[in-house]
Design a protein around this motif. Structure first.
Motif, short mmCIF file in Angstrom:
data_model
loop_
_atom_site.label_atom_id
_atom_site.label_comp_id
_atom_site.label_asym_id
_atom_site.label_seq_id
_atom_site.Cartn_x
_atom_site.Cartn_y
_atom_site.Cartn_z
N CYS A 1 0.81 -1.22 0.00
CA CYS A 1 0.00 0.00 0.00
C CYS A 1 0.84 1.27 0.00
N LEU B 1 -7.27 1.24 2.84
CA LEU B 1 -7.02 -0.18 3.09
C LEU B 1 -8.04 -0.66 4.09
N LEU C 1 -7.83 -3.00 -1.16
CA LEU C 1 -7.02 -1.82 -1.43
C LEU C 1 -7.81 -0.95 -2.41
#
Length: 194
Positions: A95, A110, A120
């Motif tokens: 991420c 997230l 995500l």
């Protein structure tokens, strides 16, 4: 370091060296031409489910190309970085560091169910800027096909970190029967959760 999409491509060991960049337009065109090559010519407008069945072999090839790129890029990114062996450490790496290296930004959101499934969300996924799946079935089919590469990128990156997973991208809201573009959700399901 290496990168895609208008971002650092290669940096030498010399700290005073300049980073080299690849234009995002070049990456967009490369991805577009690769997908068109793998899909072959398809002039007819066919239903989404039929398209997915017919093009599954080509979609798997495209996803595997993404897997290889994601795996190798993660190997390079983690050479000088210590990562924890925890599952959450791997997902946070994807991420933040991995996404930033490819798209020059972090994942926007997230979410997790705390049992091995992560979502995500990228609210402005720029690789699909040329598609408008609300216009036609063909555009929807092409959008789905072109999402196979980034799904492979994420799966390959996680595999490089020792996490076996499946990745699926969502761009269609079945409730409203409309596209969510430019927002994309990548659902990551880890196969071995400890």
């Amino acid at each position: 370091m290496s990168s895609l999409g208008g971002y650092p491509l290669n940096q030498t060991q010399n700290t005073t060296a300049k980073k080299h960049f690849v234009g995002s337009v070049c990456i967009d065109l490369l991805l577009l031409e690769t997908s068109l090559y793998l899909m072959g010519k398809n002039e007819e407008e066919i239903e989404f489910e039929t398209f997915c069945e017919r093009k599954m072999g080509a979609a798997l090839k495209y996803e595997n190309i993404g897997f290889e790129v994601g795996y190798r890029l993660t190997e390079r990114l983690t050479q000088s970085k210590m990562l924890g062996s925890e599952l959450l450490d791997s997902v946070k790496f994807i991420c933040k560091d991995f996404w930033n290296e490819i798209f020059a930004k972090q994942v926007d959101k997230l979410q997790t169910d705390h049992s091995g499934t992560f979502v995500l969300r990228d609210l402005n996924f720029k690789w699909l800027g040329m598609f408008s799946p609300d216009r036609s079935i063909t555009e929807r089919n092409h959008t789905w096909f072109n999402l196979q590469f980034p799904c492979g990128l994420v799966r390959g990156a996680l595999a490089s970190l020792g996490q076996n997973s499946t990745v699926k991208a969502e761009f269609w809201d079945s409730k409203t029967n409309q596209s969510t573009l430019p927002a994309i959700s990548f659902t990551v399901k880890l196969k071995h959760v400890y």
